[in-house]
Design a protein around this motif. Structure first.
Motif, PDB file in Angstrom:
ATOM      1  N   GLU A  15       0.350  -0.831  -0.354  1.00 59.23           N
ATOM      2  CA  GLU A  15      -0.174   0.098   0.121  1.00 59.23           C
ATOM      3  C   GLU A  15       0.935   1.298  -0.351  1.00 59.23           C
ATOM      4  O   GLU A  15       0.935   2.080  -1.054  1.00 59.23           O
ATOM      5  CB  GLU A  15      -1.229  -0.217   1.232  1.00 59.23           C
ATOM      6  CG  GLU A  15      -2.140   1.066   1.284  1.00 59.23           C
ATOM      7  CD  GLU A  15      -3.385   1.325   0.330  1.00 59.23           C
ATOM      8  OE1 GLU A  15      -3.298  -0.017  -0.077  1.00 59.23           O
ATOM      9  OE2 GLU A  15      -4.175   2.191   0.520  1.00 59.23           O
ATOM     10  N   ALA A  16       1.576   1.135   1.251  1.00 59.20           N
ATOM     11  CA  ALA A  16       2.937   2.433   1.015  1.00 59.20           C
ATOM     12  C   ALA A  16       3.264   2.310  -0.385  1.00 59.20           C
ATOM     13  O   ALA A  16       4.013   2.876  -0.189  1.00 59.20           O
ATOM     14  CB  ALA A  16       3.367   2.734   2.184  1.00 59.20           C
ATOM     15  N   ALA A  30      11.254   2.599  15.125  1.00 60.21           N
ATOM     16  CA  ALA A  30      13.203   2.416  15.105  1.00 60.21           C
ATOM     17  C   ALA A  30      13.037   2.947  14.012  1.00 60.21           C
ATOM     18  O   ALA A  30      13.939   3.553  13.348  1.00 60.21           O
ATOM     19  CB  ALA A  30      13.253   1.330  14.376  1.00 60.21           C
ATOM     20  N   GLY A  31      12.326   4.347  13.133  1.00 59.59           N
ATOM     21  CA  GLY A  31      12.121   4.784  11.884  1.00 59.59           C
ATOM     22  C   GLY A  31      13.442   5.881  12.208  1.00 59.59           C
ATOM     23  O   GLY A  31      13.885   5.941  11.249  1.00 59.59           O
ATOM     24  N   ASP A  32      13.510   6.920  12.090  1.00 57.63           N
ATOM     25  CA  ASP A  32      14.471   7.514  12.541  1.00 57.63           C
ATOM     26  C   ASP A  32      16.109   6.680  13.226  1.00 57.63           C
ATOM     27  O   ASP A  32      16.967   7.846  12.360  1.00 57.63           O
ATOM     28  CB  ASP A  32      14.308   8.664  13.926  1.00 57.63           C
ATOM     29  CG  ASP A  32      12.951   9.908  13.543  1.00 57.63           C
ATOM     30  OD1 ASP A  32      12.438   9.853  14.433  1.00 57.63           O
ATOM     31  OD2 ASP A  32      13.173   9.494  12.352  1.00 57.63           O
ATOM     32  N   LEU A  33      15.740   5.772  13.900  1.00 62.98           N
ATOM     33  CA  LEU A  33      17.631   5.164  13.933  1.00 62.98           C
ATOM     34  C   LEU A  33      17.736   4.581  12.560  1.00 62.98           C
ATOM     35  O   LEU A  33      18.932   4.683  12.890  1.00 62.98           O
ATOM     36  CB  LEU A  33      16.894   4.094  15.211  1.00 62.98           C
ATOM     37  CG  LEU A  33      18.010   3.435  15.696  1.00 62.98           C
ATOM     38  CD1 LEU A  33      19.299   3.848  16.407  1.00 62.98           C
ATOM     39  CD2 LEU A  33      18.300   2.023  16.748  1.00 62.98           C
ATOM     40  N   SER A  34      16.593   4.252  11.782  1.00 59.85           N
ATOM     41  CA  SER A  34      16.729   3.598  10.558  1.00 59.85           C
ATOM     42  C   SER A  34      17.049   4.726   9.785  1.00 59.85           C
ATOM     43  O   SER A  34      16.946   4.016   8.601  1.00 59.85           O
ATOM     44  CB  SER A  34      16.269   2.323  10.516  1.00 59.85           C
ATOM     45  OG  SER A  34      15.996   1.229  10.996  1.00 59.85           O
ATOM     46  N   ARG A  35      17.134   5.712  10.179  1.00 58.30           N
ATOM     47  CA  ARG A  35      16.908   7.317   8.425  1.00 58.30           C
ATOM     48  C   ARG A  35      16.306   6.973   7.338  1.00 58.30           C
ATOM     49  O   ARG A  35      16.260   6.923   7.156  1.00 58.30           O
ATOM     50  CB  ARG A  35      18.803   6.952   8.371  1.00 58.30           C
ATOM     51  CG  ARG A  35      20.025   7.234   9.138  1.00 58.30           C
ATOM     52  CD  ARG A  35      21.236   6.825   9.134  1.00 58.30           C
ATOM     53  NE  ARG A  35      22.382   7.205   9.699  1.00 58.30           N
ATOM     54  CZ  ARG A  35      23.682   6.766   9.592  1.00 58.30           C
ATOM     55  NH1 ARG A  35      23.947   7.354   8.612  1.00 58.30           N
ATOM     56  NH2 ARG A  35      24.268   7.785  10.563  1.00 58.30           N
ATOM     57  N   ILE A  36      15.024   6.770   8.435  1.00 55.40           N
ATOM     58  CA  ILE A  36      14.270   6.485   7.218  1.00 55.40           C
ATOM     59  C   ILE A  36      13.509   8.204   7.159  1.00 55.40           C
ATOM     60  O   ILE A  36      13.039   7.767   8.219  1.00 55.40           O
ATOM     61  CB  ILE A  36      13.050   5.563   7.529  1.00 55.40           C
ATOM     62  CG1 ILE A  36      12.909   4.107   7.665  1.00 55.40           C
ATOM     63  CG2 ILE A  36      12.019   5.656   6.658  1.00 55.40           C
ATOM     64  CD1 ILE A  36      12.917   2.866   8.498  1.00 55.40           C
ATOM     65  N   SER A  37      13.348   8.485   6.543  1.00 63.64           N
ATOM     66  CA  SER A  37      12.708   9.937   6.396  1.00 63.64           C
ATOM     67  C   SER A  37      11.357  10.184   6.671  1.00 63.64           C
ATOM     68  O   SER A  37      10.634   9.617   6.912  1.00 63.64           O
ATOM     69  CB  SER A  37      12.523  10.115   4.455  1.00 63.64           C
ATOM     70  OG  SER A  37      11.491   9.340   3.642  1.00 63.64           O
ATOM     71  N   PRO A  38      11.161  11.199   6.922  1.00 63.02           N
ATOM     72  CA  PRO A  38       9.901  11.396   7.236  1.00 63.02           C
ATOM     73  C   PRO A  38       8.638  11.392   6.884  1.00 63.02           C
ATOM     74  O   PRO A  38       7.217  10.981   7.515  1.00 63.02           O
ATOM     75  CB  PRO A  38       9.828  12.533   8.493  1.00 63.02           C
ATOM     76  CG  PRO A  38      11.372  13.272   8.421  1.00 63.02           C
ATOM     77  CD  PRO A  38      12.313  12.538   7.746  1.00 63.02           C
ATOM     78  N   ARG A  43       4.031   7.865   5.689  1.00 61.84           N
ATOM     79  CA  ARG A  43       2.756   7.035   3.881  1.00 61.84           C
ATOM     80  C   ARG A  43       3.126   5.815   5.279  1.00 61.84           C
ATOM     81  O   ARG A  43       2.101   4.827   4.535  1.00 61.84           O
ATOM     82  CB  ARG A  43       3.903   6.828   2.972  1.00 61.84           C
ATOM     83  CG  ARG A  43       3.067   6.703   1.655  1.00 61.84           C
ATOM     84  CD  ARG A  43       3.968   6.729   0.826  1.00 61.84           C
ATOM     85  NE  ARG A  43       5.175   5.977   0.314  1.00 61.84           N
ATOM     86  CZ  ARG A  43       5.998   6.524   0.242  1.00 61.84           C
ATOM     87  NH1 ARG A  43       6.370   8.098   0.453  1.00 61.84           N
ATOM     88  NH2 ARG A  43       7.192   6.094  -0.248  1.00 61.84           N
ATOM     89  N   VAL A  44       3.928   5.202   5.676  1.00 58.01           N
ATOM     90  CA  VAL A  44       3.875   3.996   6.159  1.00 58.01           C
ATOM     91  C   VAL A  44       2.226   3.415   7.252  1.00 58.01           C
ATOM     92  O   VAL A  44       1.636   2.895   7.788  1.00 58.01           O
ATOM     93  CB  VAL A  44       5.148   3.095   6.528  1.00 58.01           C
ATOM     94  CG1 VAL A  44       4.695   2.085   8.181  1.00 58.01           C
ATOM     95  CG2 VAL A  44       5.538   3.039   6.042  1.00 58.01           C
ATOM     96  N   ALA A  48      -0.442   1.880   7.657  1.00 58.43           N
ATOM     97  CA  ALA A  48      -1.487   1.083   8.445  1.00 58.43           C
ATOM     98  C   ALA A  48      -2.695   1.151   9.208  1.00 58.43           C
ATOM     99  O   ALA A  48      -3.657   0.441   9.367  1.00 58.43           O
ATOM    100  CB  ALA A  48      -0.357   1.410   9.376  1.00 58.43           C
ATOM    101  N   ARG A  49      -3.152   2.813   9.068  1.00 58.46           N
ATOM    102  CA  ARG A  49      -4.398   2.933   9.980  1.00 58.46           C
ATOM    103  C   ARG A  49      -5.986   2.944   8.547  1.00 58.46           C
ATOM    104  O   ARG A  49      -6.457   2.398   9.262  1.00 58.46           O
ATOM    105  CB  ARG A  49      -4.587   4.487   9.795  1.00 58.46           C
ATOM    106  CG  ARG A  49      -3.803   4.842  11.025  1.00 58.46           C
ATOM    107  CD  ARG A  49      -3.756   6.277  11.074  1.00 58.46           C
ATOM    108  NE  ARG A  49      -3.050   7.050  10.047  1.00 58.46           N
ATOM    109  CZ  ARG A  49      -2.149   8.042  10.716  1.00 58.46           C
ATOM    110  NH1 ARG A  49      -1.371   7.913  11.478  1.00 58.46           N
ATOM    111  NH2 ARG A  49      -1.527   8.368   9.822  1.00 58.46           N
ATOM    112  N   ARG A  50      -4.958   3.357   7.295  1.00 55.97           N
ATOM    113  CA  ARG A  50      -5.926   2.978   6.427  1.00 55.97           C
ATOM    114  C   ARG A  50      -6.743   1.196   6.195  1.00 55.97           C
ATOM    115  O   ARG A  50      -7.584   0.782   6.190  1.00 55.97           O
ATOM    116  CB  ARG A  50      -5.855   2.934   4.839  1.00 55.97           C
ATOM    117  CG  ARG A  50      -6.599   3.152   3.771  1.00 55.97           C
ATOM    118  CD  ARG A  50      -6.077   3.482   2.552  1.00 55.97           C
ATOM    119  NE  ARG A  50      -5.930   4.716   2.660  1.00 55.97           N
ATOM    120  CZ  ARG A  50      -4.304   5.220   2.151  1.00 55.97           C
ATOM    121  NH1 ARG A  50      -3.706   4.179   1.882  1.00 55.97           N
ATOM    122  NH2 ARG A  50      -3.816   6.117   2.631  1.00 55.97           N
TER     123      ARG A  50
END
Length: 348
Positions: A15-16, A30-38, A43-44, A48-50
């Protein structure tokens, strides 16, 4: 697209438009720790909510408190509990328990229902039986590859104890380097003067058995020695004729993959009135924890079972706490061997 309780991390990834690993890291916080963009994290989370994705109670507790101990599952494809100090699996389980204590993790044993073949399955009625744990340690001789592939697709972190390959999926595992160890055994036998070999293997062939044979055959090729036709048999299928034919072909050393095969071979050698190692040298390519065959130690490969269990726990906790970290996810630990008592120079 499935929604509600049936939604999986794989659905969110589609979906994302991101990888399943990215979804797992974002949902664990762990998104920030893994350097995943805001933007990607948003979007993820929106996907997940949808899809009305809900995490397990253990995952929610871990997300609320970084100090909460991880709950690690232990699943075995065959029943191995209870166990004693002489059982093959004892040191694996001891290494798991000791390292879990060091890592401040809790362990839970899963005993899923068996299928028609007597193998314990992970999935039942489409439900992941290991879902209560943050991640799982899996071991057993007869792995069900479909379950492992589905577990990976569902984003459940796990480490297999033993070398296993799943088509289309790179799973994490900690095994023994049986190929290299068998090659070193052949090196030592050749140094003693052996030039003609026999090989007894298990009828059920998995990666550990294939690794042993590959190491054996590669070593003989390296020395320019003939590679014998292996006998892959069940213990009750091994006959005295095989031994007679091997000795008639000038075989002076026999490598055996299992204790059950060794037990039958030893009985046949004794009935023939032959002596070990004076008439033929024998090497066991696995540990014999009980030392039950012939009441004596055998020349054997020694598998680092305790270290494999401990290493698997370290790897699993790393996958859960630092999924983007740079570390080996497929590990083969070195094995040792001894060539005492049942190995000697070839007969004249």
């Amino acid at each position: 697209m499935r929604r509600g309780q049936g939604s999986r991390q794989a659905d969110i990834a589609r979906e994302a438009g991101v990888s399943q690993s990215t979804v797992s890291q974002v949902l664990r916080g762990a998104g920030d720790l893994s350097r995943i963009s805001p933007e990607t994290q948003r979007r993820v989370l929106t996907a997940a909510r949808r899809l009305r994705y809900t995490t397990s109670p253990q995952q929610r507790v871990a997300a609320q408190s970084r100090n909460a101990p991880l709950l690690l599952g232990v699943h075995t494809f065959e029943p191995i509990f209870p166990t004693s100090i002489g059982d093959y699996y004892f040191e694996f389980l001891q290494g798991i328990e000791e390292q879990a204590g060091i890592e401040s993790c809790n362990l839970v044993l899963f005993t899923a229902a068996r299928d028609e073949g007597g193998i314990r399955r992970i999935y039942r009625n489409g439900v992941n039986g290991l879902g209560q744990a943050a991640g799982s340690l899996i071991l057993g001789h007869r792995a069900h590859l479909d379950d492992l592939a589905r577990l990976a697709a569902d984003g459940h972190q796990f480490v297999y104890i033993g070398h296993r390959e799943v088509p289309g999926v790179e799973i994490c595992y900690v095994g023994g380097d049986y190929r290299a160890a068998t090659g070193r055994i052949v090196d030592d036998l050749v140094a003693l003067g052996h030039r003609s070999f026999g090989y007894l293997g298990e009828s059920s062939r998995y990666e550990p058995q294939a690794d042993r044979w590959d190491g054996f055959a590669a070593a003989l090729d390296r020395f320019g020695l003939p590679v014998p036709t292996p006998a892959y048999v069940n213990p009750d299928e091994l006959t005295a004729q095989w031994l007679d034919d091997s000795l008639a072909a000038a075989t002076t050393a026999i490598l055996v993959e299992s204790v059950s095969l060794l037990r039958v071979l030893h009985a046949i050698i004794s009935l023939r009135g032959l002596r070990i190692p004076e008439d033929v040298s024998v090497v066991l390519l696995v540990d014999d924890p009980n030392g039950e065959v012939g009441g004596q130690p055998w020349a054997a490969m020694h598998i680092p079972r305790n270290a494999m269990g401990a290493w698997a726990v370290r790897l699993l906790t790393a996958l859960l706490t630092d999924p983007a970290g740079e570390y080996e996810r497929q590990v083969l630990l070195p094995c040792s061997h001894t060539l005492d008592r049942t190995v000697g120079p070839p007969r004249t």
